[in-house]
Design an enzyme around this catalytic site. Sequence first.
Site, PDB file in Angstrom:
ATOM      1  N   ASP A   1     -44.289 -57.854   5.745  1.00  0.00           N
ATOM      2  CA  ASP A   1     -44.893 -57.957   7.072  1.00  0.00           C
ATOM      3  C   ASP A   1     -44.299 -57.003   8.086  1.00  0.00           C
ATOM      4  OD1 ASP A   1     -42.429 -59.114   7.297  1.00  0.00           O
ATOM      5  OD2 ASP A   1     -43.145 -61.076   7.962  1.00  0.00           O
TER       6      ASP A   1
ATOM      7  N   ASP B   1     -41.309 -59.991   0.119  1.00  0.00           N
ATOM      8  CA  ASP B   1     -40.311 -60.088   1.174  1.00  0.00           C
ATOM      9  C   ASP B   1     -39.944 -61.567   1.319  1.00  0.00           C
ATOM     10  OD1 ASP B   1     -38.690 -59.173   3.224  1.00  0.00           O
ATOM     11  OD2 ASP B   1     -40.225 -59.459   4.753  1.00  0.00           O
TER      12      ASP B   1
ATOM     13  N   ASP C   1     -41.551 -52.473   5.490  1.00  0.00           N
ATOM     14  CA  ASP C   1     -42.251 -52.703   4.228  1.00  0.00           C
ATOM     15  C   ASP C   1     -43.365 -51.691   3.975  1.00  0.00           C
ATOM     16  OD1 ASP C   1     -40.782 -55.054   3.634  1.00  0.00           O
ATOM     17  OD2 ASP C   1     -42.049 -56.188   5.005  1.00  0.00           O
TER      18      ASP C   1
END
Length: 904
Positions: free
Chosen positions: A643, A331, A647
């Site tokens: 996080d 990410d 996700d």
Amino acid sequence: MDNLISKHWHHLPADEVVDLLESDTAKGLDLFEVKHRFEHFGPNTITPGKGKGPLLRFLLQFHQPLIYILIVSGVITAGLREWVDSGVIFGVVLANAIIGFIQESKAVNALAALARTMTTEATVLRQGEKKRISATELVVGDIVFLQGGDKVPADMRLLQVRELQVDESALTGESLPVVKTGGQLAHDTVLADRGNMAYASTLATYGQGMGIVAATGDQTEVGRISQLISTAKELETPLTRKIAHFSNILLYAILGLAAVTVLVGMVRGQSLFDMFMAAVALAVGAIPEGLPAAVTVTLAIGVSRMAKRHAIIRKLPAVETLGSTTVICTDKTGTLTENQMTVKEIVAGGIRYGITGAGYNPSAGQIEQDGRMVSSSDFPALAECLRAGALCNDSVLAEKEGVWQVHGDPTEGALLVSALKGGHDPARLLAETPRIDAIPFESDYQYMATLQEAGSGRPSTIYLKGAVEALLKKCATRLDAGGNQVELRMDEILQQIEELTSGGQRVLAFARKELPENGRGISHEDVASDLTFIGLQGMIDPPRAAAVSAVKICQDAGVQVKMITGDHPLTAAAIARQVGLAGAGATDMVPVLTGRELADLSDLELVEAVDKTAVFARATPEQKLRLVEALQSRGHVVAMTGDGVNDAPALKRANIGVAMGITGTEVAKEAADMVLIDDNFSSIEAAVEEGRGVFDNLTKFIVWTLPTNLGEGLVILVAIFLGVMLPILPVQILWINMTTAGFLGLMLAFEPKEPGIMQRPPRDPATPILTRTLNFRIFLVGTLLLIGAFGLFQWELAAGATVNQARTVAVNVFVIIELFYLFNCRSLSKSIFQLGLFSNMWVFGGAAAMLILQILYTYLPVMNRLFQSEPIGLVAWGKILAAGLLTYIIVEVEKRLWQRAAGQ
């Protein structure tokens, strides 16, 4: 009633949404309608998935071929009335099951954590009255009011907004709060761009709004993510896959050889009982009893080492998986970046300035021009731009325990930091020019304005900040570098804006206007025209310095790094270029695939595109999951970092999920295999390095232990085929296997990482644990054990030794050859003198303990009775030590020959 469920409320006009949901913005729903809808849709909670019960989860820990082999060996030893050995074997089985059960139980909490994110209260309009209720009681069609600080209780179509901003980072990955609107949007607008929607579990940070509940519970976006988590298949790790395959082969081989042993003996006319005992000895010899314990201990040591490097492992096999990772999908926000907006460039008076440093620490950077530090006091237009950013600001920058934090909007925090870097203290500025009035930011106007008092006899000044398109059209003049008002050059300013935005920066414009001394208030009419353009500030959530070097190390190690984010494509591309995802020295923009483009790709097209693309922006949770699956279909071992709630499904589906410990949501942590306690991408590189070391040590143990099992099996088979007595008995085989695995083999788990471990490419996932070279070595050492043990057994009998003495020699041959071979296995390709003879002192401690045990085995009367051993003389010991030393020399020569053949 089911027609109230739709995915496209953003596409419909507000009035039509209210009509379709059969509600009323003036009085809300009545109590009977609420009851009816509650009975139909159920509470506004996420339904926990139907998981396996604790008992079934515990029993499934035994459902592994290697465990079957251990259970069989335990039953066999119990049948031989060797209760101690049987107890040890069953103890190992039970310990493995308990550890696996505890680790798996933690993962079951993922859905429970997600359900907790829905626990909140909501302000709702029912029967014409506003009331606070539990969010679980909300139903589709409820009219809900939001204000700054509220957690959004359900998916809502916004009907009215007043400066409403919502932090959607946990759901979409967008690093900044999103300004909400109430208008109608295009049908194909992706989730991250739906400004007229507010989604459950996100947070209203500023302003007010009213909306109508469009989805509750499992039908919300976060509810769909829950379903993705519960349906995402958890993969076996490369290690567990390969050991399971190896165990299956071993199981069939043992059964086959045992059957052959009995058949051959019966053909030769030997008794069925003797042949059964020989088959038992063969099975016990071929079973690597110490392997499961060695795997568990080696992985546990890896967990301990990783914890020291800021990585907490939740599932033991994840340690090894990291070592075989071929692709890291990361990410952007908070993973590769600081998650702290930072002004990087300022344009004022036609001059472009750079600002060093990242994050909210004002002492960590300075303002530069052409690489040289400059003082804003020498550049009036720059000073005025910094003052405007500090004064037209409602946020506060504060230091707490050495950490700088922003209380308020992160964009405004970045402006405060840039002012301090330029020598302008916001608190002092406000004291010198107190605020008289302000126009707060509104999405319809796209700017904020403040009126600052300038002192007696001086005109008050209005400072404005906002979107460039909103302010530029109101400007009549601009400030030059010396602070003088000059003609506005629109083309020049637009070019400067394009240069800043092309780098992925968010650009704010600043302007001012002077009012007469007696001005005590301002309105939108006061700033509608005749403004003076001051300058621009470009900001971005900057990459972590450590992430840049970590990405480079991963790429050098043959591990691809890809960014999958919900953020804007331009921002994602800019960060990707800065951290090096485009490749070393890349200056062009990085190719990006957006969520909308991904949706148009077939599965086959996606599989082709996924290897060629490094950045995926505006990706939805389903698309993140799809990207991970596409990479896995190409044979990759995928590590996914993240996080946010969005996700979690991909974290669970990936071969290894990596969650952030500080900024990560509980959902992400529970779905992950590993948690980074410092949120630093560089810790992933360290974990990959440790993972490679763990796999190396596991391979060393397997290469060390299998020749023993092979040698024991060969000794039994040769004795059966030749029709002679067994050189070693089943109970003696158990002694060899259990003691050497614990005191010798496990010492390899403490072996430090070999040099250059991150300069080699990742292992091909299809490559077996044992290469052709290692298989040859296993057969070589197994053959040497056969020759040494069987040969010396026959030699001792021929020299007049008793059967028990000859068997004692054979047992000691196995142990001493294993001891010498242990030093060979400290490196599978190098000499121990290249590694450093004393770099692993555990090996010497284990060898000393094993020698003491063998002396007790040979000379202690109680051991003689238990294991049918008998004292032997010094000449016999000389022969045993010679066999061990000769084996060590032969293996070192074999290593050198393989190195030469490989051109090393």
